[in-house]
Scaffold this motif. Sequence first.
Motif, PDB file in Angstrom:
ATOM      1  N   VAL A  53     -29.220 -24.475  48.767  1.00 59.09           N
ATOM      2  CA  VAL A  53     -29.305 -25.344  49.790  1.00 59.09           C
ATOM      3  C   VAL A  53     -30.372 -26.250  49.491  1.00 59.09           C
ATOM      4  CG1 VAL A  53     -31.137 -23.744  50.929  1.00 59.09           C
ATOM      5  CG2 VAL A  53     -29.561 -25.129  52.263  1.00 59.09           C
ATOM      6  N   LYS A  54     -31.432 -25.876  48.659  1.00 57.92           N
ATOM      7  CA  LYS A  54     -32.604 -26.705  48.137  1.00 57.92           C
ATOM      8  C   LYS A  54     -31.815 -28.066  47.567  1.00 57.92           C
ATOM      9  CE  LYS A  54     -36.568 -25.965  45.607  1.00 57.92           C
ATOM     10  NZ  LYS A  54     -37.225 -24.994  44.806  1.00 57.92           N
ATOM     11  N   SER A  55     -31.103 -27.781  46.674  1.00 58.91           N
ATOM     12  CA  SER A  55     -30.666 -29.043  45.898  1.00 58.91           C
ATOM     13  C   SER A  55     -29.677 -29.638  46.450  1.00 58.91           C
ATOM     14  CB  SER A  55     -30.047 -28.437  44.570  1.00 58.91           C
ATOM     15  OG  SER A  55     -31.136 -27.624  43.894  1.00 58.91           O
TER      16      SER A  55
ATOM     17  N   PHE B  75     -31.729 -30.121  54.993  1.00 60.70           N
ATOM     18  CA  PHE B  75     -32.120 -28.678  56.000  1.00 60.70           C
ATOM     19  C   PHE B  75     -33.315 -27.955  55.769  1.00 60.70           C
ATOM     20  CE2 PHE B  75     -27.218 -28.285  55.936  1.00 60.70           C
ATOM     21  CZ  PHE B  75     -26.819 -29.488  56.768  1.00 60.70           C
ATOM     22  N   VAL B  76     -33.799 -27.839  54.355  1.00 60.88           N
ATOM     23  CA  VAL B  76     -34.953 -27.129  54.246  1.00 60.88           C
ATOM     24  C   VAL B  76     -36.176 -28.090  54.706  1.00 60.88           C
ATOM     25  CG1 VAL B  76     -36.296 -26.488  52.266  1.00 60.88           C
ATOM     26  CG2 VAL B  76     -33.985 -26.201  52.044  1.00 60.88           C
ATOM     27  N   GLN B  77     -36.203 -29.298  54.677  1.00 63.37           N
ATOM     28  CA  GLN B  77     -37.280 -30.135  55.108  1.00 63.37           C
ATOM     29  C   GLN B  77     -37.224 -30.040  56.615  1.00 63.37           C
ATOM     30  OE1 GLN B  77     -36.553 -34.228  53.944  1.00 63.37           O
ATOM     31  NE2 GLN B  77     -38.069 -34.882  54.659  1.00 63.37           N
TER      32      GLN B  77
ATOM     33  N   GLU C 261     -26.962 -17.639  52.885  1.00 61.10           N
ATOM     34  CA  GLU C 261     -28.231 -17.115  53.392  1.00 61.10           C
ATOM     35  C   GLU C 261     -28.867 -17.906  54.378  1.00 61.10           C
ATOM     36  OE1 GLU C 261     -29.842 -14.548  49.460  1.00 61.10           O
ATOM     37  OE2 GLU C 261     -29.821 -16.656  49.529  1.00 61.10           O
ATOM     38  N   PHE C 262     -29.011 -19.084  53.985  1.00 60.04           N
ATOM     39  CA  PHE C 262     -29.850 -19.882  54.968  1.00 60.04           C
ATOM     40  C   PHE C 262     -29.067 -20.053  56.293  1.00 60.04           C
ATOM     41  CE2 PHE C 262     -30.319 -24.332  56.653  1.00 60.04           C
ATOM     42  CZ  PHE C 262     -32.011 -24.517  56.554  1.00 60.04           C
ATOM     43  N   VAL C 263     -27.565 -20.279  56.331  1.00 55.26           N
ATOM     44  CA  VAL C 263     -27.022 -20.500  57.703  1.00 55.26           C
ATOM     45  C   VAL C 263     -26.910 -19.282  58.349  1.00 55.26           C
ATOM     46  CG1 VAL C 263     -24.810 -20.926  58.497  1.00 55.26           C
ATOM     47  CG2 VAL C 263     -25.575 -22.360  56.516  1.00 55.26           C
ATOM     48  N   CYS C 264     -26.908 -18.112  57.605  1.00 56.28           N
ATOM     49  CA  CYS C 264     -26.844 -16.718  58.532  1.00 56.28           C
ATOM     50  C   CYS C 264     -28.203 -16.432  58.860  1.00 56.28           C
ATOM     51  CB  CYS C 264     -26.527 -15.524  57.763  1.00 56.28           C
ATOM     52  SG  CYS C 264     -24.739 -15.489  57.265  1.00 56.28           S
TER      53      CYS C 264
ATOM     54  N   LYS D 247     -38.972 -19.923  57.276  1.00 55.62           N
ATOM     55  CA  LYS D 247     -39.202 -18.971  56.273  1.00 55.62           C
ATOM     56  C   LYS D 247     -40.578 -19.297  55.490  1.00 55.62           C
ATOM     57  CE  LYS D 247     -36.687 -18.679  51.843  1.00 55.62           C
ATOM     58  NZ  LYS D 247     -36.586 -19.882  50.898  1.00 55.62           N
ATOM     59  N   LYS D 248     -41.094 -18.259  55.015  1.00 58.15           N
ATOM     60  CA  LYS D 248     -42.450 -18.464  54.673  1.00 58.15           C
ATOM     61  C   LYS D 248     -42.463 -18.839  53.000  1.00 58.15           C
ATOM     62  CE  LYS D 248     -45.130 -15.521  57.713  1.00 58.15           C
ATOM     63  NZ  LYS D 248     -44.181 -14.765  58.490  1.00 58.15           N
ATOM     64  N   SER D 249     -41.391 -18.081  52.252  1.00 61.43           N
ATOM     65  CA  SER D 249     -41.415 -18.465  50.733  1.00 61.43           C
ATOM     66  C   SER D 249     -40.751 -19.768  50.547  1.00 61.43           C
ATOM     67  CB  SER D 249     -40.854 -17.422  50.102  1.00 61.43           C
ATOM     68  OG  SER D 249     -39.424 -17.382  49.889  1.00 61.43           O
ATOM     69  N   GLN D 250     -40.997 -20.426  49.265  1.00 64.28           N
ATOM     70  CA  GLN D 250     -40.409 -21.735  49.023  1.00 64.28           C
ATOM     71  C   GLN D 250     -39.289 -21.459  48.125  1.00 64.28           C
ATOM     72  OE1 GLN D 250     -42.018 -24.973  49.836  1.00 64.28           O
ATOM     73  NE2 GLN D 250     -42.781 -23.677  51.065  1.00 64.28           N
ATOM     74  N   GLU D 251     -38.928 -20.128  47.921  1.00 57.66           N
ATOM     75  CA  GLU D 251     -37.947 -19.822  47.090  1.00 57.66           C
ATOM     76  C   GLU D 251     -36.608 -20.424  47.426  1.00 57.66           C
ATOM     77  OE1 GLU D 251     -36.471 -15.633  45.762  1.00 57.66           O
ATOM     78  OE2 GLU D 251     -38.863 -15.677  45.395  1.00 57.66           O
ATOM     79  N   ASP D 252     -35.713 -20.813  46.598  1.00 56.12           N
ATOM     80  CA  ASP D 252     -34.468 -21.523  46.737  1.00 56.12           C
ATOM     81  C   ASP D 252     -33.338 -20.235  47.552  1.00 56.12           C
ATOM     82  OD1 ASP D 252     -32.445 -23.214  46.724  1.00 56.12           O
ATOM     83  OD2 ASP D 252     -32.091 -23.147  44.676  1.00 56.12           O
TER      84      ASP D 252
END
Length: 481
Positions: free
Chosen positions: A186-188, A193-195, A154-157, A144-149
């Motif tokens: 997902v970020k918090s 996962f994000v990392q 959404e992340f898993v799909c 993903k390009k943006s840093q948005e939460d």
Amino acid sequence: MSQKNIVIIGGGISGLATAYSLEERAKRNGKSLFITILEKNNRVGGSILTERENGFIIEGGPDCFISEKPYALQLCKKLGIGDNLLCTNDEFRKTFVLWKGNLHELPEGVMLMIPTRIVPILKSSLISSLGKLRMAMELLIPKKKSQEDESLSEFVCRRLGKDVLDKIAEPLVAGIHAANPDTMSVKSTFPKFVQMEEEYGSLIRAMIAKKKMMNNSISETTQGYTMFMTLKNGLDELPVTIVKSLKTTKIIKDKEAVRVVKSPSKITTGESIYKILLKDGEGLDADAIVFATPSYETARLLSELDALISNQLDEIPYISTATVSLAYKKDAVSHPMNGFGFVVPKPEKRKIMAATWVSRKFSYRGPEDSFLIRCFVGGYYNEDLIFMDDEDMIKMVKGELKDIMGINADPILVRLYRWKKAMPQYTIGHDDRLTILNRMLSKEPGLFLTGSAYRGIGISGCINDADLTADAVIKHFYPAQ
Ligand SMILES: Cc1cc2nc3c(=O)[nH]c(=O)nc-3n(C[C@H](O)[C@H](O)[C@H](O)COP(=O)(O)OP(=O)(O)OC[C@H]3O[C@@H](n4cnc5c(N)ncnc54)[C@H](O)[C@@H]3O)c2cc1C
């Protein structure tokens, strides 16, 4: 400088661990602190509650902590109870997922929700052929390009597909937090996962690399431990031993704080000193207060002192759950229970979220001729169920075990624990809300927040946050330390 008066409100693991770290730091730096813990109940430990009956060790709340975040392990060792740490029984290290009425094994090598081995996935009866193909495509999906939460759904799909969301991530990953994956940040909640996506461009690649690294150099702290750890005599040994180890802290039970105000005598002198008003009409002065209470409770305590902070705290939602533990004679249960238990995805429309086969997961949890099973009720999708009366809830849980595991027998022991608003939810934007909260708090030096509502939901996270909080309290009084 005179002795500092620090009051910790809340005697759960967060409050106790804060006191422990404060004493440790004070001793190391030759400082004198006067620490008081106020606890509204007649026992400390908060959500950590262990009962022992007829040879069973029954956990009402948490039953273990994770070793990957090593803070709980480290604390146990420091407290001298390292020898009582208990690993899971790895010969039963399997989790099942209820799908279309049957229990399917979660494919071996799936770590949290990320596949790390091909063959077990290919053989799995849980994931559809299309789902398997979609999982494999994760390797090709750009990051993903943006840093948005974004939400866990959404992340898993986006990365692994809907099959993984419905059958693994929602019941297993969101289930641990009794949360709704559509609103969960997902970020918090899962910063790793994000990392992983950020560093490796793929969760599968990251997990495989991580596994290799772990095999090559298992860290000293976690070596010899399993992913989930508990204490042989029950998890409440942790709070009980902290209490025993505290030398200068005064613990006052059955004392509920109701409000925090500026201490009238000190307003004119400009010192940031607070007064805690108690339910019994008494009051307590404090140079610093650590709120180790649920965030909605801290909001209530601060409503008069600072409405903005209070409103911000009220933004953190909580979910209610209940646990029902049932013990059966072994010969009355024909189900093999060859794992740690099962989780229930939402489309199954069942009344329990999950069940732990306690006697399989950990040894020493009950007599040899019996099985202990613990079921989870409530959570985001079924929160109203926790308000059923005891008899109805137990009947419902027994009915669920009959349908899912074929257990017809009457349990020889039943214990029910309700946890109203005990599980904070890190919903989308949680990090931003914390940033605002911290900015607001910086205008009230002497007030500190710790606990599962902010920077770590489980026991290990709470212990780490307590330690960081103790550090901040010391720096507040002694900036040069
Ligand atoms: C059912 C369940 C299962 C869980 N399973 C796990 C697990 O397996 N592993 C894991 O790591 N984590 C698990 N957790 C989460 C874990 O229990 C918590 O993260 C942790 O115990 C929170 O500790 P705490 O001290 O921050 O809060 P709490 O335990 O909620 O303690 C807060 C304390 O503050 C007191 N208090 C509140 N208001 C006041 C007041 N006004 N005045 C004085 N005292 C007050 C309360 O009585 C309580 O003792 C589970 C939680 C639940 C509910």
